[in-house]
Design a protein around this motif. Structure first.
Motif, PDB file in Angstrom:
ATOM      1  N   LEU A 117     -37.826 -21.341   2.695  1.00 57.81           N
ATOM      2  CA  LEU A 117     -39.003 -20.491   2.862  1.00 57.81           C
ATOM      3  C   LEU A 117     -38.558 -19.170   3.457  1.00 57.81           C
ATOM      4  N   TRP A 118     -39.170 -18.097   3.001  1.00 56.32           N
ATOM      5  CA  TRP A 118     -38.962 -16.819   3.676  1.00 56.32           C
ATOM      6  C   TRP A 118     -40.316 -16.276   4.049  1.00 56.32           C
ATOM      7  N   GLN A 119     -40.345 -15.488   5.109  1.00 53.59           N
ATOM      8  CA  GLN A 119     -41.588 -14.911   5.604  1.00 53.59           C
ATOM      9  C   GLN A 119     -41.825 -13.574   4.921  1.00 53.59           C
ATOM     10  N   TRP A 120     -42.954 -13.461   4.284  1.00 54.48           N
ATOM     11  CA  TRP A 120     -43.390 -12.215   3.655  1.00 54.48           C
ATOM     12  C   TRP A 120     -44.641 -11.796   4.406  1.00 54.48           C
TER      13      TRP A 120
ATOM     14  N   SER B 182     -45.705 -17.474   4.094  1.00 55.43           N
ATOM     15  CA  SER B 182     -44.450 -18.117   3.713  1.00 55.43           C
ATOM     16  C   SER B 182     -44.359 -18.213   2.196  1.00 55.43           C
TER      17      SER B 182
ATOM     18  N   ARG C 262     -41.999 -19.970  -0.766  1.00 52.92           N
ATOM     19  CA  ARG C 262     -40.954 -20.955  -1.051  1.00 52.92           C
ATOM     20  C   ARG C 262     -40.081 -20.449  -2.187  1.00 52.92           C
TER      21      ARG C 262
ATOM     22  N   SER D 225     -45.752 -22.427  -1.330  1.00 52.87           N
ATOM     23  CA  SER D 225     -45.976 -21.139  -0.672  1.00 52.87           C
ATOM     24  C   SER D 225     -47.353 -21.138  -0.010  1.00 52.87           C
ATOM     25  N   SER D 226     -47.542 -20.187   0.896  1.00 53.98           N
ATOM     26  CA  SER D 226     -48.834 -20.079   1.589  1.00 53.98           C
ATOM     27  C   SER D 226     -49.974 -19.888   0.598  1.00 53.98           C
TER      28      SER D 226
END
Length: 88
Positions: free
Chosen positions: A3-6, A10, A12, A65-66
């Protein structure tokens, strides 16, 4: 899978083919269609990763993803649109 924070959200993603041999070669980015997620590329990632760096992701609102509430972003479709997905 990672996961990366945008922003506050989040996203995926999966990656493969990050080898010394593939360094400097083009990257292949796999983006699913509506109703999909990055797992739909599972049969493509392995073969592609032999010759390329491969990334697949779940767009906001899909897969792992969120899934933000659009009402928190003002107008209808303010978060789930092509502009937001392109910025991802």
């Amino acid at each position: 899978q990672d996961l990366w924070q945008w922003g506050r959200l989040s996203v995926r993603y999966q990656r493969a083919g990050l080898t010394q041999e593939n360094r400097g070669k083009p990257a292949v980015v796999l983006i699913h269609g509506f109703g999909g997620n990055c797992d739909h590329w599972r049969k493509n990632i392995g073969p592609l990763s032999k010759d390329y760096r491969v990334y697949s992701l779940d767009l906001l609102g899909y897969g792992f993803s969120s899934k933000p509430n659009p009402k928190e972003y003002g107008e209808p479709n303010a978060i789930y649109n092509f502009y937001t997905w392109a910025d991802q």
